[in-house]
Design a protein around this motif. Structure first.
Motif, PDB file in Angstrom:
ATOM      1  N   UNK B  38       0.804  -1.219   0.000  1.00  0.00           N
ATOM      2  CA  UNK B  38       0.000   0.000   0.000  1.00  0.00           C
ATOM      3  C   UNK B  38       0.833   1.262   0.000  1.00  0.00           C
ATOM      4  N   UNK B  39       2.083   1.166   0.413  1.00  0.00           N
ATOM      5  CA  UNK B  39       2.919   2.370   0.480  1.00  0.00           C
ATOM      6  C   UNK B  39       3.411   2.800  -0.908  1.00  0.00           C
ATOM      7  N   UNK B  40       3.720   4.096  -1.012  1.00  0.00           N
ATOM      8  CA  UNK B  40       4.409   4.593  -2.203  1.00  0.00           C
ATOM      9  C   UNK B  40       5.573   5.477  -1.749  1.00  0.00           C
ATOM     10  N   UNK B  41       6.576   5.560  -2.598  1.00  0.00           N
ATOM     11  CA  UNK B  41       7.666   6.506  -2.355  1.00  0.00           C
ATOM     12  C   UNK B  41       7.543   7.608  -3.401  1.00  0.00           C
ATOM     13  N   UNK B  42       7.668   8.867  -2.969  1.00  0.00           N
ATOM     14  CA  UNK B  42       7.454   9.980  -3.895  1.00  0.00           C
ATOM     15  C   UNK B  42       8.598  10.980  -3.849  1.00  0.00           C
ATOM     16  N   UNK B  43       8.679  11.746  -4.940  1.00  0.00           N
ATOM     17  CA  UNK B  43       9.485  12.951  -5.018  1.00  0.00           C
ATOM     18  C   UNK B  43       8.483  14.095  -4.794  1.00  0.00           C
ATOM     19  N   UNK B  44       8.546  14.736  -3.649  1.00  0.00           N
ATOM     20  CA  UNK B  44       7.632  15.841  -3.402  1.00  0.00           C
ATOM     21  C   UNK B  44       7.931  16.992  -4.350  1.00  0.00           C
ATOM     22  N   UNK B  45       6.896  17.627  -4.872  1.00  0.00           N
ATOM     23  CA  UNK B  45       7.053  18.718  -5.833  1.00  0.00           C
ATOM     24  C   UNK B  45       6.569  20.044  -5.245  1.00  0.00           C
ATOM     25  N   UNK B  46       5.438  20.007  -4.571  1.00  0.00           N
ATOM     26  CA  UNK B  46       4.912  21.226  -3.948  1.00  0.00           C
ATOM     27  C   UNK B  46       4.081  20.878  -2.731  1.00  0.00           C
ATOM     28  N   UNK B  47       4.116  21.781  -1.745  1.00  0.00           N
ATOM     29  CA  UNK B  47       3.350  21.562  -0.510  1.00  0.00           C
ATOM     30  C   UNK B  47       2.266  22.624  -0.362  1.00  0.00           C
ATOM     31  N   UNK B  48       1.138  22.203   0.184  1.00  0.00           N
ATOM     32  CA  UNK B  48       0.107  23.143   0.620  1.00  0.00           C
ATOM     33  C   UNK B  48       0.367  23.478   2.086  1.00  0.00           C
ATOM     34  N   UNK B  49       0.402  24.770   2.412  1.00  0.00           N
ATOM     35  CA  UNK B  49       0.463  25.170   3.810  1.00  0.00           C
ATOM     36  C   UNK B  49      -0.968  25.347   4.309  1.00  0.00           C
ATOM     37  N   UNK B  50      -1.427  24.408   5.104  1.00  0.00           N
ATOM     38  CA  UNK B  50      -2.803  24.422   5.598  1.00  0.00           C
ATOM     39  C   UNK B  50      -2.781  24.765   7.082  1.00  0.00           C
ATOM     40  N   UNK B  51      -3.637  25.703   7.509  1.00  0.00           N
ATOM     41  CA  UNK B  51      -3.613  26.119   8.915  1.00  0.00           C
ATOM     42  C   UNK B  51      -3.719  24.950   9.899  1.00  0.00           C
ATOM     43  N   UNK B 102       7.600  17.116   4.961  1.00  0.00           N
ATOM     44  CA  UNK B 102       8.516  18.134   4.455  1.00  0.00           C
ATOM     45  C   UNK B 102       9.910  17.548   4.232  1.00  0.00           C
ATOM     46  N   UNK B 103      10.087  16.879   3.096  1.00  0.00           N
ATOM     47  CA  UNK B 103      11.400  16.417   2.674  1.00  0.00           C
ATOM     48  C   UNK B 103      11.321  16.212   1.161  1.00  0.00           C
ATOM     49  N   UNK B 104      12.482  16.096   0.526  1.00  0.00           N
ATOM     50  CA  UNK B 104      12.455  15.912  -0.921  1.00  0.00           C
ATOM     51  C   UNK B 104      11.787  14.600  -1.293  1.00  0.00           C
ATOM     52  N   UNK B 105      12.151  13.554  -0.604  1.00  0.00           N
ATOM     53  CA  UNK B 105      11.616  12.229  -0.901  1.00  0.00           C
ATOM     54  C   UNK B 105      10.949  11.669   0.348  1.00  0.00           C
ATOM     55  N   UNK B 106       9.780  11.091   0.184  1.00  0.00           N
ATOM     56  CA  UNK B 106       9.044  10.607   1.348  1.00  0.00           C
ATOM     57  C   UNK B 106       8.301   9.325   1.011  1.00  0.00           C
ATOM     58  N   UNK B 107       8.059   8.533   2.026  1.00  0.00           N
ATOM     59  CA  UNK B 107       7.195   7.366   1.887  1.00  0.00           C
ATOM     60  C   UNK B 107       5.821   7.744   2.428  1.00  0.00           C
ATOM     61  N   UNK B 108       4.792   7.483   1.636  1.00  0.00           N
ATOM     62  CA  UNK B 108       3.413   7.796   2.033  1.00  0.00           C
ATOM     63  C   UNK B 108       2.661   6.488   2.241  1.00  0.00           C
ATOM     64  N   UNK B 109       2.048   6.323   3.420  1.00  0.00           N
ATOM     65  CA  UNK B 109       1.304   5.091   3.663  1.00  0.00           C
ATOM     66  C   UNK B 109       0.060   5.026   2.787  1.00  0.00           C
ATOM     67  N   UNK B 110      -0.434   3.826   2.570  1.00  0.00           N
ATOM     68  CA  UNK B 110      -1.640   3.668   1.757  1.00  0.00           C
ATOM     69  C   UNK B 110      -2.851   3.463   2.638  1.00  0.00           C
ATOM     70  N   UNK B 111      -3.991   3.343   1.996  1.00  0.00           N
ATOM     71  CA  UNK B 111      -5.218   2.977   2.709  1.00  0.00           C
ATOM     72  C   UNK B 111      -5.824   4.089   3.515  1.00  0.00           C
ATOM     73  N   UNK B 112      -7.066   3.897   3.867  1.00  0.00           N
ATOM     74  CA  UNK B 112      -7.753   4.837   4.741  1.00  0.00           C
ATOM     75  C   UNK B 112      -8.092   6.136   4.048  1.00  0.00           C
TER      76      UNK B 112
END
Lengths: 346, 346
Positions: B38-51, B102-112
């Protein structure tokens, strides 16, 4: 007809706890004059003492509830016999539930959410206003419709030994829920667990409600049926399960004093839990009263709903009876019978 | 690959207002090792700053939101390119929206509820996280689904000049509602009424919100879309129409300090008004993101939804950009682009 029309008037706005001096007894003339379209004139037979009437004694406010005018009879739910009618669906001799006033004879307006409804054949005036009256119907619609209660879920009820609360808790059991009640004494808690079959009870006067809720509801609360508000509402919010529903039925903790109870402080828990908090009035469901009565009667006759009544007799006892709602001395649905016809079923 | 993986870590729990010293910059190794199902590894490109990310920096609590572990990268919604996948519906090279860090490369869990979703073809990374991202989708589902907004009704939006609020207000206009916005400066109010076609705006810093609401909403508020909480929520409750709906989207008034905002004090108004207060998360509607994107794109292209963006560039600017959400200096959806591919649409 020269009969006297006894009345209890609102003499002054209560400050802090209700006092005898807030009410005034008067013997007035019979209400005379014609009825406007939709109105009915009734002989009141019995009154329900409902805690929320205390709110109606406050000055007019933006809180959307009615304010009894000073010097006028106290507004109250009643079972009554129709003596004159300008309402299309209601005839002289019919027996009705309606929002009446503390006097022998009263004119009840028609229309809207508070329109009078007929007491079904075979149910007495007292049963119509009590056992199958507004309080249990409030519990029925609040739990099943507003709360969308589901079998297998955890239900918590505050004011659980009260008239509305005990019905809500027991309907929860009928529907296959795990039910925890919150009440104000060990004997009330014992009644809930031993007589009503509730799974657990918390005495808020001697126990830490928030901590006990977390112990008794390890998977969180799916439905919280709240009659109390204030700190108990807060304790429940802190234990709600995601997607939980809070049924706002009443806020008795704040009625009989001059302070507005503090509201729940952690709204972010509602946001992240996708939790719903919903107020409602039984009158929203006036079209479905017959359905509720039929269901409640069937559950009562099969022994699934215990019911306690605190029946007082005599018009003179209205103010003192009402005041006993707020000192903890009243147990069960509080009715005041003012006419001997109260047990008639047709 | 020996590329450096830049990170911004949560150095300490913020106390009171956010400070530069709450964050720590680190150059770490690339995330290595296999992915769990279920996990993916990504190259983050842009972040939303959410309150609401400010809440995630608090210690773990019962408030049902996540708590970023100390010493770990800040959790944040991101648009990203997939570089490795153990998720069935997602392939290497796909572009996704997800709850990243907040990092260049991150693992994002799947599901839910927080599972990554694909950015539709033709929409850039920045559009995916901004113009058609979580904030406008939150407005879309909150107003139409949670708020059950109807044509002809009166809508009030707090935080109305913000990223989510301005979309909610403008969708209200698309749907034929009377819309009043509450914002924190005259220029924000002017933008709402002059550029966005909102019917009225209240500057909470210089006006009495409760009084102005009663003037601008003479028939009461049918839907209150709340991003702010606290005293503004109270003012709106005091002006809700019967059967009104309060959409609890956020409580920004209480995020960036150590006190929990006072909750609404007059719950009886909710009872007698049959008023609903409902929290929700955009993630509840992940199955309908495509619907929201299609609608928002169509309204944007026909000129019905104005959009303001505050785009910052550079990984080093993440903490300072985020902090500007809370000092009033930020106008529009706040994005931080950390990779040159941000405008790619496939």
């Amino acid at each position: 007809v020269s009969e006297v029309n006894r009345q209890w008037l609102l003499k002054r706005r209560p400050e802090g706890n209700l006092s005898e001096a807030d009410f005034e007894y008067k013997e007035a003339d019979m209400p005379s004059g014609g009825l406007k379209a939709g109105e009915i004139k009734v002989r009141n037979v019995g009154f329900l003492c409902a805690p929320t009437m205390r709110n109606w004694m406050d000055p007019p406010s933006k809180n959307l509830y009615p304010s009894i005018p000073l010097g006028q009879p106290i507004m109250a739910p009643a079972a009554a016999r129709v003596v004159a009618s300008a309402s299309e669906g209601i005839a002289v001799g019919d027996r009705v539930l309606g929002l009446s006033t503390w006097q022998d004879y009263a004119v009840i307006p028609g229309g809207g959410m508070r329109r009078p409804t007929l007491i079904p054949e075979g149910i007495s005036f007292l049963e119509g206003i009590g056992r199958y009256g507004l309080n249990p119907m409030t519990a029925y619609f609040g739990l099943l419709d507003v709360g969308a209660a589901q079998s297998g879920e955890t239900l918590v009820v505050s004011g659980a030994a009260g008239s509305t609360g005990s019905t809500a808790a027991q309907i929860g059991k009928v529907k296959g829920m795990t039910v925890i009640g919150i009440a104000g004494s060990k004997s009330k808690c014992d009644w809930l667990t031993e007589q009503c079959g509730i799974d657990g009870a918390i005495d808020y006067k001697s126990e830490n409600v928030e901590k006990r809720l977390s112990e008794l509801c390890p998977k969180g609360i799916n439905v919280f049926y709240d009659n109390v508000g204030g700190e108990i509402l807060q304790a429940a919010i802190n234990n709600m399960a995601p997607r939980g529903r809070i049924v706002l039925c009443g806020q008795i903790s704040s009625y009989d004093n001059d302070e507005s109870a503090e509201g729940p402080r952690n709204m972010m828990r509602l946001v992240y839990g996708s939790i719903r908090m919903q107020g409602f009035l039984c009158g929203n469901y006036a079209d479905r009263f017959d359905e509720a009565t039929t269901q409640l009667k069937s559950w009562t006759e099969s022994g699934q709903i215990n019911y306690r009544e605190d029946l007082r007799v005599g018009f003179e006892n209205l103010p003192n009876s009402f005041r006993s709602l707020f000192d903890g001395s009243n147990i069960g649905t509080l009715l005041v019978q003012i006419d001997d016809s109260a047990t008639e079923t047709t």
